[in-house]
Write a protein that holds these residues in place. Sequence first.
Motif, PDB file in Angstrom:
ATOM      1  N   ALA A   1       1.970  -1.256  -6.297  1.00 24.22           N
ATOM      2  CA  ALA A   1       1.006  -1.859  -5.876  1.00 24.22           C
ATOM      3  C   ALA A   1      -0.196  -1.162  -5.653  1.00 24.22           C
ATOM      4  N   ARG A   2      -0.816  -1.236  -4.924  1.00 26.40           N
ATOM      5  CA  ARG A   2      -2.207  -0.214  -4.828  1.00 26.40           C
ATOM      6  C   ARG A   2      -2.592   0.307  -3.990  1.00 26.40           C
ATOM      7  N   ILE A   3      -2.410   1.306  -3.426  1.00 26.88           N
ATOM      8  CA  ILE A   3      -2.416   1.546  -1.858  1.00 26.88           C
ATOM      9  C   ILE A   3      -4.114   2.499  -1.858  1.00 26.88           C
ATOM     10  N   THR A   4      -4.641   1.428  -1.063  1.00 23.04           N
ATOM     11  CA  THR A   4      -5.991   2.507  -0.841  1.00 23.04           C
ATOM     12  C   THR A   4      -6.322   3.056   0.247  1.00 23.04           C
ATOM     13  N   PHE A   5      -7.273   4.166   0.562  1.00 24.16           N
ATOM     14  CA  PHE A   5      -7.043   4.270   1.695  1.00 24.16           C
ATOM     15  C   PHE A   5      -9.029   4.990   1.822  1.00 24.16           C
ATOM     16  N   ILE A   6      -9.597   4.044   2.607  1.00 24.49           N
ATOM     17  CA  ILE A   6     -10.981   4.110   2.816  1.00 24.49           C
ATOM     18  C   ILE A   6     -11.481   4.594   3.410  1.00 24.49           C
TER      19      ILE A   6
ATOM     20  N   LEU B   1      -9.348   7.948   7.927  1.00 23.68           N
ATOM     21  CA  LEU B   1      -9.041   6.838   6.770  1.00 23.68           C
ATOM     22  C   LEU B   1      -8.103   5.283   7.265  1.00 23.68           C
ATOM     23  N   LYS B   2      -8.824   3.887   6.679  1.00 26.01           N
ATOM     24  CA  LYS B   2      -8.232   3.147   6.821  1.00 26.01           C
ATOM     25  C   LYS B   2      -7.517   2.680   5.596  1.00 26.01           C
ATOM     26  N   PRO B   3      -5.727   2.302   5.965  1.00 17.98           N
ATOM     27  CA  PRO B   3      -5.159   1.963   5.020  1.00 17.98           C
ATOM     28  C   PRO B   3      -5.179   0.181   4.247  1.00 17.98           C
ATOM     29  N   LEU B   4      -5.115   0.126   2.610  1.00 13.74           N
ATOM     30  CA  LEU B   4      -4.511  -1.350   2.424  1.00 13.74           C
ATOM     31  C   LEU B   4      -4.282  -1.401   1.470  1.00 13.74           C
ATOM     32  N   ASN B   5      -3.296  -2.880   1.628  1.00 14.51           N
ATOM     33  CA  ASN B   5      -1.718  -2.078   1.083  1.00 14.51           C
ATOM     34  C   ASN B   5      -1.926  -3.365  -0.397  1.00 14.51           C
ATOM     35  N   SER B   6      -2.309  -3.772  -1.603  1.00 12.61           N
ATOM     36  CA  SER B   6      -2.049  -4.836  -2.316  1.00 12.61           C
ATOM     37  C   SER B   6      -0.307  -5.705  -2.946  1.00 12.61           C
ATOM     38  N   ASN B   7       0.649  -4.819  -2.395  1.00 14.99           N
ATOM     39  CA  ASN B   7       1.898  -5.368  -2.611  1.00 14.99           C
ATOM     40  C   ASN B   7       2.708  -5.360  -1.032  1.00 14.99           C
ATOM     41  N   PRO B   8       2.096  -5.743   0.055  1.00 15.23           N
ATOM     42  CA  PRO B   8       2.824  -5.636   1.315  1.00 15.23           C
ATOM     43  C   PRO B   8       4.088  -6.421   1.302  1.00 15.23           C
ATOM     44  N   GLY B   9       4.869  -7.392  -0.105  1.00 16.97           N
ATOM     45  CA  GLY B   9       6.615  -8.251   0.365  1.00 16.97           C
ATOM     46  C   GLY B   9       7.345  -6.832  -0.549  1.00 16.97           C
TER      47      GLY B   9
ATOM     48  N   LYS C   1     -15.295   6.946   0.699  1.00 11.28           N
ATOM     49  CA  LYS C   1     -14.865   6.195  -0.173  1.00 11.28           C
ATOM     50  C   LYS C   1     -13.757   5.552  -0.653  1.00 11.28           C
ATOM     51  N   GLU C   2     -13.529   5.179  -1.402  1.00  5.07           N
ATOM     52  CA  GLU C   2     -12.147   4.693  -1.911  1.00  5.07           C
ATOM     53  C   GLU C   2     -10.815   5.561  -2.384  1.00  5.07           C
ATOM     54  N   TRP C   3     -10.007   6.237  -1.889  1.00  3.14           N
ATOM     55  CA  TRP C   3      -8.960   6.877  -2.299  1.00  3.14           C
ATOM     56  C   TRP C   3      -7.711   6.415  -2.831  1.00  3.14           C
ATOM     57  N   VAL C   4      -7.178   5.996  -3.679  1.00  4.78           N
ATOM     58  CA  VAL C   4      -6.706   5.249  -4.734  1.00  4.78           C
ATOM     59  C   VAL C   4      -5.454   5.965  -5.011  1.00  4.78           C
ATOM     60  N   PHE C   5      -4.052   5.030  -5.059  1.00  5.16           N
ATOM     61  CA  PHE C   5      -2.691   5.569  -5.834  1.00  5.16           C
ATOM     62  C   PHE C   5      -2.117   4.410  -5.940  1.00  5.16           C
ATOM     63  N   PHE C   6      -1.641   4.445  -7.201  1.00  6.81           N
ATOM     64  CA  PHE C   6      -1.000   3.730  -7.878  1.00  6.81           C
ATOM     65  C   PHE C   6       1.011   3.743  -7.947  1.00  6.81           C
TER      66      PHE C   6
ATOM     67  N   ASP D   1       1.026   2.491  11.647  1.00  2.51           N
ATOM     68  CA  ASP D   1      -0.068   1.288  11.707  1.00  2.51           C
ATOM     69  C   ASP D   1      -1.008   0.541  11.184  1.00  2.51           C
ATOM     70  N   GLY D   2      -0.772  -1.133  10.932  1.00  6.24           N
ATOM     71  CA  GLY D   2      -2.378  -0.602   9.937  1.00  6.24           C
ATOM     72  C   GLY D   2      -3.492  -1.465  10.386  1.00  6.24           C
ATOM     73  N   LYS D   3      -2.676  -0.925  11.832  1.00  6.23           N
ATOM     74  CA  LYS D   3      -4.459  -1.339  12.577  1.00  6.23           C
ATOM     75  C   LYS D   3      -5.284  -0.200  13.609  1.00  6.23           C
ATOM     76  N   THR D   4      -3.989   0.612  13.074  1.00  4.59           N
ATOM     77  CA  THR D   4      -5.144   1.976  13.509  1.00  4.59           C
ATOM     78  C   THR D   4      -5.765   3.021  12.675  1.00  4.59           C
ATOM     79  N   HIS D   5      -6.339   3.533  12.422  1.00  2.00           N
ATOM     80  CA  HIS D   5      -6.938   4.349  11.196  1.00  2.00           C
ATOM     81  C   HIS D   5      -5.944   6.133  11.039  1.00  2.00           C
ATOM     82  N   LEU D   6      -5.999   6.550   9.651  1.00  3.60           N
ATOM     83  CA  LEU D   6      -5.366   7.656  10.078  1.00  3.60           C
ATOM     84  C   LEU D   6      -6.248   8.557  10.055  1.00  3.60           C
ATOM     85  N   ILE D   7      -5.608  10.062  10.858  1.00  2.00           N
ATOM     86  CA  ILE D   7      -6.361  10.900  11.025  1.00  2.00           C
ATOM     87  C   ILE D   7      -5.720  12.328  10.325  1.00  2.00           C
ATOM     88  N   VAL D   8      -6.709  12.767   9.415  1.00  2.00           N
ATOM     89  CA  VAL D   8      -6.242  13.849   8.559  1.00  2.00           C
ATOM     90  C   VAL D   8      -6.964  14.828   8.750  1.00  2.00           C
TER      91      VAL D   8
END
Length: 524
Positions: free
Chosen positions: A74-79, A28-36, A84-89, A43-50
């Motif tokens: 915030a919208r946390i998305t794991f690609i 999984l590659k994580p994406l964060n819409s509101n890092p503030g 495809k996309e795994w989204v958490f609000f 580590d955002g540069k590495t992928h998460l292994i499940v």
Amino acid sequence: MPEVECELGKWVRQYIPLVNPTHEILELKPLNSNPGHFSMEIDGKTHLIVPPHSTAEVPVQFCPSSLGRTNHTARITFICPQLKEWVFFLSGVGLIPQPMEPASVSSCIGHHSSIIINFKNPTYEDLMVDVILTDQEHVMHHPNASVSHNSSKDSVFWLPLKEKQGIFLPPKSKLDIPVLFAPYSMKLYEAVLVVKVVKADNGNWSYDDAIELSKILTRLEWPFYSLSDNVFISVVCCQARSRLEERVEVLLTGVVPGASGAHISQDSVIVPPSKSNTIYDGVQVTEGFSTADEFLYDIEFESETVKSQLKSAIAINLVKKERDFKTGIVTLIFNIVFAPCKPIRNPATLVVQRSAGGIWKFPILFIATEPEVDDVINIEAVGLNKESGIRFRLTSQTRYPDPYTAYFLPGSDPDFVVWPQAGELLPLDTAGTCITVGFKPSMYSKKHKATLVIQTATMQWMYEINGLPPQTVPPTSSAKVDCHRPFMRSATVQQRNYVRENMKLLSTGVSSTIKGAPLMLRGK
């Protein structure tokens, strides 16, 4: 995800559960819409292994910058290719600041010592700050007083600041507040440090909570402000499947000899440590301790899940305690044994409680890195697109069956397979669970390598798998000519006189350029 609440100026942690129901590894590659306001502790540069049929928890910190729900979503998305996309609000609420945990300082009579209180502007607004040193009774009975400094002659606390009012503080910047303590008698003193802030443009602080929409604030207060508790006093790090023994030294400030437990602040939450860790005889004690100076200690974990993983891997005992007569600071030296069974990265808290009164908390970070491989397995191919394999048995580390998952790390050759990918490891003293690794090469012109991981809740095994080409044997055949016969036939050798033979020749031979010509010239 449920809505999370947090006081302004603090942060709170929540976990995003990732359940992999498939038979494949999810990268999984994580994406964060509101890092503030929401930050993931990975580590955002590495992928998460499940791994297949397993659950991973991703810790997320929520730090509000205003009151209420403003900008706290915030919208946390794991690609990943499979889902495809795994989204958490996520959503949060900023609450009005409440009293913080107390800070401690100690000094000898006739001397003084200091402590630095760190205050950070948690908002994105320019602030004007007032720093007030007063007592708890004044805060409780005069909460709306603008400025009230403790300036009596009997005061033992001072603020050595040139400006205590109207201090300009930009967004997200810090203010270090020094406090001096100079006691004149041997007793416990208490004071309250209040930080009041207003917007630089004199605007109001609106609280958009659905229940308290009518509450409009003109200032915010941080009473009892103490040092931040997210700085680790020690980082204990070793390789998984190994053992590390390390000394950790902690300083207890504010320990008053002979003080009773009645002086413990009501804002300190005392969690009774395990009775098995009570300090009795056998600990080296220097002079200056009374019979009441007995300490309890224990390791606290963030959750029951983390506790179940780390409790058996950590052991701690107190080996020495001593007091500095000049400063009154007590030093405790602990011996920590860390023996992790699998890679982890989890914080914990060392809690120290004095039987005569007082409690101290020290955060510690435990890190276990990837272990060495347990074994190297070589699998010989039987041919292109033909499957070969090996089998081995593995048991649980307990007397009970233990669920496991088996998978290959990313980067492994796809020509390897493992089955079953999930199941139960049989208990100790049994034959164990049979695990098969297959190898089906599609070409011979490359190296076939993979890393197999077999993981339970508390253990992890790693195997290096090598795929080898089939061994070739040169063809064998019998010789057609026998050069080593035991019997050799003898032959008679006759010598020839070539000069005599040449004298008898009458004409040239075949090899001559003039064939059949007479050798003797005849006269007329």
